[in-house]
Design a protein around this motif. Structure first.
Motif, mmCIF file in Angstrom:
data_model
loop_
_atom_site.group_PDB
_atom_site.id
_atom_site.type_symbol
_atom_site.label_atom_id
_atom_site.label_comp_id
_atom_site.label_asym_id
_atom_site.label_seq_id
_atom_site.Cartn_x
_atom_site.Cartn_y
_atom_site.Cartn_z
ATOM 1 N N LEU A 180 -15.764 -7.739 -0.297
ATOM 2 C CA LEU A 180 -14.691 -7.688 -1.294
ATOM 3 C C LEU A 180 -14.463 -6.241 -1.714
ATOM 4 C CD1 LEU A 180 -15.817 -10.554 -3.748
ATOM 5 C CD2 LEU A 180 -14.710 -10.752 -1.522
ATOM 6 N N ALA A 181 -13.200 -5.848 -1.876
ATOM 7 C CA ALA A 181 -12.899 -4.487 -2.331
ATOM 8 C C ALA A 181 -11.866 -4.538 -3.452
ATOM 9 C CB ALA A 181 -12.360 -3.639 -1.180
ATOM 10 N N HIS A 182 -12.207 -3.920 -4.582
ATOM 11 C CA HIS A 182 -11.244 -3.846 -5.685
ATOM 12 C C HIS A 182 -10.089 -2.916 -5.296
ATOM 13 C CE1 HIS A 182 -9.544 -2.598 -9.612
ATOM 14 N NE2 HIS A 182 -9.815 -3.854 -9.941
ATOM 15 N N ASN A 183 -8.936 -3.141 -5.921
ATOM 16 C CA ASN A 183 -7.721 -2.353 -5.648
ATOM 17 C C ASN A 183 -7.903 -0.843 -5.789
ATOM 18 O OD1 ASN A 183 -5.884 -4.481 -5.155
ATOM 19 N ND2 ASN A 183 -5.704 -4.903 -7.348
ATOM 20 N N TYR A 184 -8.924 -0.383 -6.523
ATOM 21 C CA TYR A 184 -9.119 1.056 -6.731
ATOM 22 C C TYR A 184 -10.056 1.680 -5.692
ATOM 23 C CZ TYR A 184 -7.575 0.093 -11.622
ATOM 24 O OH TYR A 184 -6.895 -0.290 -12.747
ATOM 25 N N GLU A 203 -5.274 3.493 -12.327
ATOM 26 C CA GLU A 203 -6.130 4.352 -11.512
ATOM 27 C C GLU A 203 -5.440 4.677 -10.177
ATOM 28 O OE1 GLU A 203 -9.509 6.021 -9.420
ATOM 29 O OE2 GLU A 203 -8.260 4.343 -8.726
ATOM 30 N N LYS A 204 -5.578 5.913 -9.725
ATOM 31 C CA LYS A 204 -4.801 6.410 -8.588
ATOM 32 C C LYS A 204 -4.998 5.605 -7.287
ATOM 33 C CE LYS A 204 -3.582 10.659 -6.226
ATOM 34 N NZ LYS A 204 -3.978 12.029 -5.888
ATOM 35 N N GLY A 205 -6.192 5.050 -7.116
ATOM 36 C CA GLY A 205 -6.472 4.273 -5.903
ATOM 37 C C GLY A 205 -5.507 3.117 -5.703
ATOM 38 N N HIS A 206 -4.890 2.660 -6.794
ATOM 39 C CA HIS A 206 -4.005 1.495 -6.674
ATOM 40 C C HIS A 206 -2.717 1.826 -5.915
ATOM 41 C CE1 HIS A 206 -2.860 -2.527 -7.327
ATOM 42 N NE2 HIS A 206 -2.027 -2.349 -8.327
ATOM 43 N N LEU A 207 -2.425 3.117 -5.747
ATOM 44 C CA LEU A 207 -1.239 3.478 -4.952
ATOM 45 C C LEU A 207 -1.382 2.942 -3.518
ATOM 46 C CD1 LEU A 207 -0.392 7.201 -5.846
ATOM 47 C CD2 LEU A 207 0.564 5.113 -6.812
ATOM 48 N N TYR A 208 -2.628 2.915 -3.026
ATOM 49 C CA TYR A 208 -2.833 2.529 -1.624
ATOM 50 C C TYR A 208 -2.408 1.069 -1.353
ATOM 51 C CZ TYR A 208 -4.898 1.865 2.942
ATOM 52 O OH TYR A 208 -5.082 1.560 4.271
ATOM 53 N N PRO A 209 -2.950 0.075 -2.096
ATOM 54 C CA PRO A 209 -2.488 -1.292 -1.818
ATOM 55 C C PRO A 209 -1.003 -1.509 -2.154
ATOM 56 C CG PRO A 209 -4.046 -1.276 -3.667
ATOM 57 C CD PRO A 209 -4.081 0.079 -3.056
ATOM 58 N N LEU A 210 -0.506 -0.777 -3.169
ATOM 59 C CA LEU A 210 0.920 -0.920 -3.504
ATOM 60 C C LEU A 210 1.779 -0.457 -2.327
ATOM 61 C CD1 LEU A 210 0.941 0.363 -7.207
ATOM 62 C CD2 LEU A 210 1.690 -1.913 -6.469
ATOM 63 N N GLN A 211 1.414 0.711 -1.770
ATOM 64 C CA GLN A 211 2.194 1.273 -0.662
ATOM 65 C C GLN A 211 2.037 0.421 0.597
ATOM 66 O OE1 GLN A 211 4.050 4.662 -1.062
ATOM 67 N NE2 GLN A 211 5.024 3.185 0.276
ATOM 68 N N LYS A 212 0.816 -0.067 0.833
ATOM 69 C CA LYS A 212 0.556 -0.882 2.026
ATOM 70 C C LYS A 212 1.393 -2.174 2.003
ATOM 71 C CE LYS A 212 -3.517 -2.398 4.644
ATOM 72 N NZ LYS A 212 -4.971 -2.510 4.637
ATOM 73 N N ALA A 213 1.480 -2.786 0.808
ATOM 74 C CA ALA A 213 2.228 -4.047 0.695
ATOM 75 C C ALA A 213 3.740 -3.818 0.647
ATOM 76 C CB ALA A 213 1.774 -4.803 -0.560
#
Ligand code: 13P
Ligand code: SF4
Length: 303
Positions: free
Chosen positions: A21-25, A233-243
């Motif tokens: 499991l990996a959190h969005n951040y 938190e900045k890490g959330h840009l990654y799943p947002l951009q991926k989706a």
């Protein structure tokens, strides 16, 4: 190199009937090899429904505790023990008991970003997405909300109930300043501002929407708008951009980085699944009480 570590991790996960499991951040390379990504509670609930024997949780310590509370028969592992949460550490079960003794008896609504022992002293848990509904579901007119004062003040602005707020906060969300948001809005006037309720009240009033991380994913997908300023938190840009590969996402402030969420590496994940450490296990007495608070929330909100 990264690919071969990723392959070794996936092979060992399968061998041990484990789920990652990996959190969005979490860092992108960890999100990319995870079985499930998302917010902490969603991950724990979904993992509980699988037949995996082992949950390897890439996030922070309280998230692995929540997985252990919900899945007592599974082995829950965390790749590093030094992944704490500054906000969860701003309250202890002893301090909570002392505050309740001062205030008099009232329900305690506890954000899931908290330790198992604090959850165990609570009436009901909440997430940033369901906190208003949870508070409104209670029969009592006065409640104590812990540990996040920003989420608490946001809820207080949306309900008629009297809410006492614990004075905790997430240092990463709490440091977002109005001027930074205004600068981002001026640079991207077409973008909608999605704010996380852990941000301070003066920032939340600037939000086009106030959302949890999973709420942001939902909102960005459904929105007809194609650019967004992200107040979490900045890490959330990654799943947002991926989706949403055709949409644009801008962080509200470069300072919104949680070091604890960035500590875990692929090497740590490989070591964890190879050696089956570090196990996170909540004692049965704490687990029973904490799971009642979590279950009450799930009954009310269906998640
Ligand atoms: P959510 O993913 O539940 O919105 O939580 C945000 C957070 O700060 C997790 O550490
Ligand atoms: Fe805790 Fe904030 Fe980091 Fe989330 S982002 S783990 S709430 S310190």
């Amino acid at each position: 190199m990264t690919n071969s570590i990723a392959r070794d991790i996936r092979a060992l996960l399968e061998e041990r009937n484990a789920i990652l499991l990996a959190h969005n951040y979490q860092p992108p390379e960890i999100q990319d090899i995870a079985d499930l990504t998302g917010d902490s509670l969603d991950l724990s609930i979904k993992a509980a429904k699988t037949d995996a024997d082992v949950i390897l949780f890439c996030g922070v310590h309280f998230m692995a505790e929540t997985a252990s509370i919900i899945s007592p028969d599974k082995t829950v592992l965390i790749p590093r023990l030094d992944t704490g949460c500054a906000m969860a550490d701003m309250i202890t079960s002893e301090a909570l008991k002392a505050r309740l003794a001062e205030l008099g008896d009232m329900p305690v609504v506890t954000y899931v970003n908290s330790t198992a022992s604090v959850k165990a002293q609570s009436t009901i848990c909440c997430t940033s997405a369901n906190a208003v509904a949870v508070v409104n579901s209670l029969a009592e007119d006065e409640v104590l909300m812990v540990p996040d004062r920003n989420l608490c003040q946001y809820v207080a602005s949306k309900t008629t109930k009297k809410i006492h707020c614990w004075d905790g906060y997430c240092p990463i969300h709490n440091r977002l300043r109005v001027e930074e948001v205004l600068r981002a809005k001026a640079a991207h006037p077409e973008a909608l501002f999605m704010a996380h309720p852990e941000c301070p009240p003066e920032v939340l009033v600037l939000g086009d929407a106030v959302l949890s991380t999973s709420g942001m994913l939902d909102f960005a997908k459904r929105s007809e708008n194609d650019s967004f300023i992200v107040g979490t938190e900045k890490g959330h840009l990654y799943p947002l951009q991926k989706a949403n590969p055709d949409k644009s996402f801008y962080i509200a402030s470069e300072s919104m980085v949680c070091e604890d969420m960035k500590r875990t590496t692929l090497d740590d994940v490989l070591r964890a699944i190879t050696t089956m450490t570090y196990e996170v296990k909540v004692s049965e007495s704490v687990r029973i009480q904490a799971s009642q608070a979590v279950e009450r929330m799930i009954e009310i909100t269906g998640r």
